[in-house]
Write a protein that holds these residues in place. Structure first.
Motif, PDB file in Angstrom:
ATOM      1  N   LYS A 223       0.829  -1.205   0.000  1.00  0.00           N
ATOM      2  CA  LYS A 223       0.000   0.000   0.000  1.00  0.00           C
ATOM      3  C   LYS A 223       0.864   1.255   0.000  1.00  0.00           C
ATOM      4  O   LYS A 223       1.985   1.270   0.505  1.00  0.00           O
ATOM      5  CB  LYS A 223      -0.919   0.029   1.232  1.00  0.00           C
ATOM      6  CG  LYS A 223      -1.987  -1.059   1.257  1.00  0.00           C
ATOM      7  CD  LYS A 223      -2.931  -0.872   2.433  1.00  0.00           C
ATOM      8  CE  LYS A 223      -4.036  -1.926   2.442  1.00  0.00           C
ATOM      9  NZ  LYS A 223      -5.002  -1.695   3.546  1.00  0.00           N
ATOM     10  N   HIS A 224       0.292   2.314  -0.562  1.00  0.00           N
ATOM     11  CA  HIS A 224       0.892   3.656  -0.511  1.00  0.00           C
ATOM     12  C   HIS A 224      -0.202   4.617  -0.098  1.00  0.00           C
ATOM     13  O   HIS A 224      -1.276   4.665  -0.715  1.00  0.00           O
ATOM     14  CB  HIS A 224       1.457   4.042  -1.883  1.00  0.00           C
ATOM     15  CG  HIS A 224       1.962   5.446  -1.951  1.00  0.00           C
ATOM     16  ND1 HIS A 224       3.108   5.858  -1.304  1.00  0.00           N
ATOM     17  CD2 HIS A 224       1.466   6.552  -2.585  1.00  0.00           C
ATOM     18  CE1 HIS A 224       3.312   7.137  -1.540  1.00  0.00           C
ATOM     19  NE2 HIS A 224       2.332   7.590  -2.304  1.00  0.00           N
ATOM     20  N   ASN A 225       0.047   5.370   0.968  1.00  0.00           N
ATOM     21  CA  ASN A 225      -0.970   6.276   1.519  1.00  0.00           C
ATOM     22  C   ASN A 225      -2.280   5.544   1.783  1.00  0.00           C
ATOM     23  O   ASN A 225      -3.370   6.039   1.462  1.00  0.00           O
ATOM     24  CB  ASN A 225      -1.198   7.466   0.588  1.00  0.00           C
ATOM     25  CG  ASN A 225      -0.026   8.425   0.588  1.00  0.00           C
ATOM     26  OD1 ASN A 225       0.787   8.435   1.504  1.00  0.00           O
ATOM     27  ND2 ASN A 225       0.075   9.236  -0.466  1.00  0.00           N
ATOM     28  N   SER A 226      -2.153   4.327   2.312  1.00  0.00           N
ATOM     29  CA  SER A 226      -3.294   3.479   2.709  1.00  0.00           C
ATOM     30  C   SER A 226      -4.088   2.936   1.532  1.00  0.00           C
ATOM     31  O   SER A 226      -5.160   2.329   1.723  1.00  0.00           O
ATOM     32  CB  SER A 226      -4.241   4.243   3.655  1.00  0.00           C
ATOM     33  OG  SER A 226      -3.544   4.648   4.825  1.00  0.00           O
TER      34      SER A 226
ATOM     35  N   ILE B 133       2.238   6.990  -7.620  1.00  0.00           N
ATOM     36  CA  ILE B 133       3.365   7.322  -6.754  1.00  0.00           C
ATOM     37  C   ILE B 133       4.329   8.154  -7.585  1.00  0.00           C
ATOM     38  O   ILE B 133       5.065   7.626  -8.412  1.00  0.00           O
ATOM     39  CB  ILE B 133       4.054   6.051  -6.222  1.00  0.00           C
ATOM     40  CG1 ILE B 133       3.039   5.163  -5.508  1.00  0.00           C
ATOM     41  CG2 ILE B 133       5.197   6.419  -5.280  1.00  0.00           C
ATOM     42  CD1 ILE B 133       3.602   3.845  -5.011  1.00  0.00           C
TER      43      ILE B 133
ATOM     44  N   GLN C 125       9.640   8.266  -1.703  1.00  0.00           N
ATOM     45  CA  GLN C 125       8.306   7.728  -1.454  1.00  0.00           C
ATOM     46  C   GLN C 125       8.399   6.390  -0.715  1.00  0.00           C
ATOM     47  O   GLN C 125       9.353   5.623  -0.889  1.00  0.00           O
ATOM     48  CB  GLN C 125       7.571   7.532  -2.779  1.00  0.00           C
ATOM     49  CG  GLN C 125       7.331   8.807  -3.561  1.00  0.00           C
ATOM     50  CD  GLN C 125       6.223   9.654  -2.977  1.00  0.00           C
ATOM     51  OE1 GLN C 125       5.556   9.246  -2.035  1.00  0.00           O
ATOM     52  NE2 GLN C 125       6.023  10.837  -3.524  1.00  0.00           N
TER      53      GLN C 125
ATOM     54  N   CYS D  37       4.136   0.657   2.206  1.00  0.00           N
ATOM     55  CA  CYS D  37       3.944  -0.112   3.430  1.00  0.00           C
ATOM     56  C   CYS D  37       3.399  -1.500   3.112  1.00  0.00           C
ATOM     57  O   CYS D  37       2.499  -1.641   2.273  1.00  0.00           O
ATOM     58  CB  CYS D  37       2.985   0.613   4.378  1.00  0.00           C
ATOM     59  SG  CYS D  37       3.665   2.148   5.038  1.00  0.00           S
TER      60      CYS D  37
END
Length: 215
Positions: A166-169, A183, A202, A205
């Motif tokens: 994930k990126h920014n949830s 991204i 960047q 997660c």
């Protein structure tokens, strides 16, 4: 055939010995180790060995994909331009009976040596394992999909396929690139702002899925 593998310039530079010699040119990466072995001891290998692990695109005409040429001021003939010295498969400047030209394709036109594509732009990302709190900083190719980046990350976590990325949830599409997943690559903005790009990159997660699988 699968999708070609991309390499960073740094990865190419690691292959810089006689027993493991890579070069890149015109956007492709080549393993010339077999060529070095075949012509072992030949003085004509010297220019190639001197450029081991480097990009040699400046040796070539991007339109013809052949070695650059020039008009010899003495003979008026068109000849290969090799300022570092003549190398394997380049004919001698004057006709000679001891030069064999029955080798077929010159090495720079032989796709047997091709191993992948040189990334046109690399970028750094942070991968954070939320289960273990471990963090890795990776240099990746901008052309790579998340699945290909996952393959790079396996050296740090062999169970990486058991996580949701994930990126920014927001869950990422593993079949798309970082940019295609929203991204952004902010190197240009950092450059114009005269900021050190190493100060920020960047982050992605990883969230464990409870379905442990091993690659």
């Amino acid at each position: 055939m699968g999708r070609p593998k991309y390499f960073t310039p740094n990865e190419v530079s690691l292959h810089s010995t006689l027993g493991d010699l890579w070069v890149s040119y015109l956007g492709k990466v080549y393993d010339l180790t077999p060529l070095i072995e075949e012509h072992k001891g030949d003085v004509l290998l010297k220019p190639i060995i001197e450029c081991a692990g480097k990009d040699i695109s400046h040796w070539f005409d991007p339109k013809t994909k052949d070695i650059l040429t020039h008009v010899d001021p003495l003979s008026g003939c068109v000849k290969y331009y090799t300022p570092r010295g003549r190398f394997v498969h380049v004919p001698p400047p004057c006709p000679r009976t001891d030069w064999s030209n029955d080798f077929g394709r010159p090495w720079w036109r032989d796709n047997r040596y091709e191993v992948g594509i040189l990334s046109a732009k690399t970028r750094w990302i942070r991968i954070i394992n939320t289960l273990t709190s471990q963090e890795q900083r990776l240099e990746v190719c901008s052309e790579e999909t998340l699945d290909e980046i996952l393959q790079r990350y396996l050296r740090y976590n062999s169970h990486a396929g058991s996580y949701t990325w994930k990126h920014n949830s927001v869950s990422l599409d593993m079949s798309k690139t970082l940019s295609e997943n929203g991204i952004p690559d902010e190197d240009e903005e950092f450059y114009h702002a005269r900021m050190d790009r190493d100060l920020f990159c960047q982050s992605i997660c990883l969230y464990f899925n409870d379905d442990l699988t091993e690659f």
